[in-house]
Scaffold this motif. Structure first.
Motif, PDB file in Angstrom:
ATOM      1  N   THR A   1       0.946  -1.234  -0.032  1.00  0.00           N
ATOM      2  CA  THR A   1      -0.022  -0.059  -0.327  1.00  0.00           C
ATOM      3  C   THR A   1       0.858   1.492   0.171  1.00  0.00           C
ATOM      4  OG1 THR A   1      -2.015   1.108   1.167  1.00  0.00           O
ATOM      5  CG2 THR A   1      -0.223   0.106   2.500  1.00  0.00           C
ATOM      6  N   ILE A   2       0.378   2.307  -0.376  1.00  0.00           N
ATOM      7  CA  ILE A   2       0.997   3.713  -0.372  1.00  0.00           C
ATOM      8  C   ILE A   2       0.278   4.749   0.373  1.00  0.00           C
ATOM      9  CG2 ILE A   2       2.348   3.105  -2.393  1.00  0.00           C
ATOM     10  CD1 ILE A   2       0.386   4.603  -4.102  1.00  0.00           C
ATOM     11  N   LEU A   3       0.756   5.474   1.102  1.00  0.00           N
ATOM     12  CA  LEU A   3       0.262   6.567   1.856  1.00  0.00           C
ATOM     13  C   LEU A   3       0.093   7.901   1.238  1.00  0.00           C
ATOM     14  CD1 LEU A   3       2.206   4.681   3.890  1.00  0.00           C
ATOM     15  CD2 LEU A   3       1.195   6.098   5.516  1.00  0.00           C
ATOM     16  N   MET A   4      -0.622   8.799   1.356  1.00  0.00           N
ATOM     17  CA  MET A   4      -0.803  10.086   0.835  1.00  0.00           C
ATOM     18  C   MET A   4       0.465  10.954   1.181  1.00  0.00           C
ATOM     19  SD  MET A   4      -3.730  12.947   1.145  1.00  0.00           S
ATOM     20  CE  MET A   4      -4.914  12.265  -0.089  1.00  0.00           C
ATOM     21  N   ASP A   5       1.042  11.433  -0.028  1.00  0.00           N
ATOM     22  CA  ASP A   5       2.221  12.326   0.395  1.00  0.00           C
ATOM     23  C   ASP A   5       3.420  11.671   0.882  1.00  0.00           C
ATOM     24  OD1 ASP A   5       0.608  14.417  -0.943  1.00  0.00           O
ATOM     25  OD2 ASP A   5      -0.040  15.059   0.963  1.00  0.00           O
ATOM     26  N   SER A   6       3.396  10.581   0.588  1.00  0.00           N
ATOM     27  CA  SER A   6       4.847   9.822   1.198  1.00  0.00           C
ATOM     28  C   SER A   6       5.717   9.170   0.150  1.00  0.00           C
ATOM     29  CB  SER A   6       4.021   8.689   2.099  1.00  0.00           C
ATOM     30  OG  SER A   6       4.908   7.594   2.594  1.00  0.00           O
ATOM     31  N   ASN A   7       6.976   9.213   0.575  1.00  0.00           N
ATOM     32  CA  ASN A   7       7.721   8.547  -0.532  1.00  0.00           C
ATOM     33  C   ASN A   7       7.921   6.829  -0.441  1.00  0.00           C
ATOM     34  OD1 ASN A   7       9.268   8.446   1.739  1.00  0.00           O
ATOM     35  ND2 ASN A   7      11.154   8.843   0.746  1.00  0.00           N
ATOM     36  N   LYS A   8       7.023   6.287   0.674  1.00  0.00           N
ATOM     37  CA  LYS A   8       7.088   4.904   1.064  1.00  0.00           C
ATOM     38  C   LYS A   8       6.205   4.015   0.221  1.00  0.00           C
ATOM     39  CE  LYS A   8       6.544   5.266   5.521  1.00  0.00           C
ATOM     40  NZ  LYS A   8       6.740   5.032   7.021  1.00  0.00           N
ATOM     41  N   VAL A   9       6.859   2.826  -0.032  1.00  0.00           N
ATOM     42  CA  VAL A   9       5.813   1.653  -0.311  1.00  0.00           C
ATOM     43  C   VAL A   9       5.845   0.743   0.930  1.00  0.00           C
ATOM     44  CG1 VAL A   9       5.547  -0.342  -1.959  1.00  0.00           C
ATOM     45  CG2 VAL A   9       6.451   1.951  -2.860  1.00  0.00           C
ATOM     46  N   VAL A  10       4.617   0.509   1.386  1.00  0.00           N
ATOM     47  CA  VAL A  10       4.723  -0.213   2.692  1.00  0.00           C
ATOM     48  C   VAL A  10       4.196  -1.481   2.274  1.00  0.00           C
ATOM     49  CG1 VAL A  10       3.458  -0.724   4.864  1.00  0.00           C
ATOM     50  CG2 VAL A  10       4.191   1.818   3.991  1.00  0.00           C
ATOM     51  N   ILE A  11       4.933  -2.736   2.565  1.00  0.00           N
ATOM     52  CA  ILE A  11       4.820  -4.078   2.432  1.00  0.00           C
ATOM     53  C   ILE A  11       4.486  -4.721   3.665  1.00  0.00           C
ATOM     54  CG2 ILE A  11       5.787  -6.417   1.358  1.00  0.00           C
ATOM     55  CD1 ILE A  11       6.099  -4.008  -0.572  1.00  0.00           C
ATOM     56  N   LEU A  12       3.011  -5.418   3.497  1.00  0.00           N
ATOM     57  CA  LEU A  12       2.448  -6.097   4.493  1.00  0.00           C
ATOM     58  C   LEU A  12       2.342  -7.523   4.387  1.00  0.00           C
ATOM     59  CD1 LEU A  12      -0.689  -3.620   4.639  1.00  0.00           C
ATOM     60  CD2 LEU A  12       1.297  -3.450   6.043  1.00  0.00           C
ATOM     61  N   ASP A  13       2.495  -8.272   5.667  1.00  0.00           N
ATOM     62  CA  ASP A  13       2.255  -9.775   5.480  1.00  0.00           C
ATOM     63  C   ASP A  13       1.084  -9.837   6.482  1.00  0.00           C
ATOM     64  OD1 ASP A  13       2.308 -12.462   6.351  1.00  0.00           O
ATOM     65  OD2 ASP A  13       4.434 -12.395   6.348  1.00  0.00           O
ATOM     66  N   ILE A  14       0.033 -10.399   5.711  1.00  0.00           N
ATOM     67  CA  ILE A  14      -1.433 -10.505   6.529  1.00  0.00           C
ATOM     68  C   ILE A  14      -1.413 -11.473   7.825  1.00  0.00           C
ATOM     69  CG2 ILE A  14      -2.613 -10.096   4.435  1.00  0.00           C
ATOM     70  CD1 ILE A  14      -3.510 -12.841   4.168  1.00  0.00           C
TER      71      ILE A  14
END
Length: 344
Positions: A240-253
Motif C-alpha cells: 500500500t502507499i500513503l498520501m504524500d509519502s515516498n514509502k511503499v509499505v509491504i504487509l504480511d497478512i
C-alpha cells in the motif's frame, strides 16, 4: 533494464512510447492472446477535469515496438476513468466470440464495453444508487480473476460494492470504512481488501460480511492510504502507499500492524504500485520524482533498508503504472500525455 542500483537508461529497443492528445491516467493491458491479424491491446483513459473524456484502445506490435491508435476503438467517457481493466480471464467468458474482449471502467458508474475488431459497443452501466440520478463517484475497482463474474468497486461514500456483472446485479454492498474508500483488490474468490482515507487496510470475507480484519493502520492517524496491490503469486503479501509519502509499505497478512518492509528510495510521493505477475518477490513503484523503481524483496531486510534493483527516469511525474499479466516483460507507465512501455 540494467540490473543495478545505478540509474538504468533504457535503450530505444527496450521501450515504446505513445503520445496522446490528452493527459493520461487509467491504463489496462488486454489478456486476450494476439491473433495473426491483431496485436496486444492497451486501453488508455484521458484525465481532463471535465465531463468529456476519452478512452483509446491502441495496439502494441512487439516486433516493431510501435503503438498504433485505431479511431474506431476510441470512445467518449463521462469524467476521467479512475480505472480501466480488461476481462482477466478471456477463456472463462463463454458467451462471447473469440475476437471480442470485455473492458470495464469506473468513474461515475461501473461501465462494461465489448471491444470487437473494429468497434466498441457499450454493454452495461451499473448503478447501485437508490436515487437513480446521482451516484457517489467510484474511486477504483478490481475484477476477480478466480470468479470473473464478480467485480468489486470502491467509492467515496465509504462503501465497497460487489457486482455480479453477468447478471448486472449487486451481490452485496458493505460499509467498509469510516471515510472514502480509495482502492480495492481481490485475493481469493470471496476475499477482498480495501484501503481508505481513514488510514486502514481492511480484509473482507464474503462468507462473513459482518466482520472485517484491519491489518494495517497509518502511523500518523488518519493519513489516507491511496492504493492497494495484492500479490497474486503469494497471497500473504500486499503493498500500500500513503498520501504524500515516498514509502511503499509491504504487509504480511499473517503479522498484522507491522509492515515487513518499507521501501523508501523515492525522492517524491509514490503514486502507483504493481506486483510482478509471475514473481512473488518483485514490485514496481512510480512517483512524483519521475522514477519507476523495480524492487526485489529480500527474505530478510537489512538494517539500512532496501535498494531498488533497477530504475527508470521518465519525462515527468509518473501518475500510473501497470505490469502486464499476459506479457510479464512489459510495464506501462503514464506521465503527462505519454504512455511508455518498458521492457524489464
Amino acid at each position: 533494464m540494467e540490473n543495478s542500483t545505478q540509474e538504468s537508461h533504457l535503450r530505444s529497443e527496450n521501450s515504446a512510447t505513445y503520445d496522446s492528445p490528452f493527459p493520461l491516467y487509467a491504463m489496462a493491458f488486454s489478456s486476450t492472446p494476439p491473433t495473426p491479424n491483431h496485436h496486444r491491446r492497451v486501453a488508455l483513459g484521458s484525465f481532463i477535469e471535465d465531463y468529456n473524456n476519452r478512452v483509446d484502445v491502441v495496439s502494441f506490435d512487439e516486433e516493431t515496438l510501435t503503438l498504433k491508435p485505431n479511431p474506431s476503438l476510441s470512445f467518449d467517457h463521462p469524467y476521467p476513468p479512475t480505472k480501466l481493466m480488461f476481462h482477466p480471464n478471456p477463456a472463462a467468458s463463454l458467451r462471447r466470440a473469440s475476437a471480442t474482449d470485455l473492458l470495464a471502467s469506473s468513474g461515475d458508474f461501473l461501465r462494461l464495453y465489448e471491444v470487437r475488431d473494429s468497434s466498441i459497443e457499450p454493454l452495461s452501466v451499473l448503478n447501485n444508487s437508490k436515487t437513480s440520478e446521482f451516484c457517489a463517484p467510484l474511486t477504483s475497482f478490481d475484477w476477480n480473476e478466480v470468479e470473473p463474474r464478480r467485480i468489486g468497486t470502491s467509492s467515496i461514500d465509504t462503501t465497497c460494492t460487489i457486482w455480479d456483472v453477468e447478471r448486472g446485479v449487486v451481490e452485496t454492498q458493505l460499509i467498509a470504512h469510516d471515510k472514502e474508500v480509495h482502492d480495492i483488490a481481490w485475493g481469493e474468490a470471496g476475499v477482498f481488501a480495501s484501503v481508505s482515507a481513514d488510514g486502514s487496510v481492511r480484509i473482507f470475507d464474503l462468507r462473513d460480511k459482518e466482520h472485517s480484519t484491519i491489518i494495517y493502520e497509518s502511523p500518523q492517524p488518519d493519513t489516507p492510504l491511496l492504493r492497494l496491490a495484492w500479490n497474486k503469486q503469494d497471497l500473504r503479501y500486499m503493498a500500500t502507499i500513503l498520501m504524500d509519502s515516498n514509502k511503499v509499505v509491504i504487509l504480511d497478512i499473517r503479522s498484522p500492524t507491522m509492515p515487513v518492509a518499507e521501501l523508501e528510495r523515492h525522492r517524491g510521493s509514490v503514486n502507483a504500485i504493481a506486483w510482478a505477475p509471475l514473481s512473488c518477490r518483485h514490485i514496481c513503484s512510480g512517483g512524483d520524482d519521475a522514477q519507476a523503481l523495480i524492487w526485489e524483496l529480500p527474505t530478510v531486510a537489512g538494517p539500512n533498508g532496501i535498494d531498488p534493483m533497477s530504475m527508470y527516469s521518465a519525462g515527468s511525474e509518473i501518475n500510473q503504472l501497470q505490469w502486464s499479466a499476459a506479457q510479464p516483460e512489459w510495464i506501462a507507465i503514464a506521465f503527462s500525455n505519454k504512455m511508455q512501455l518498458l521492457k524489464v
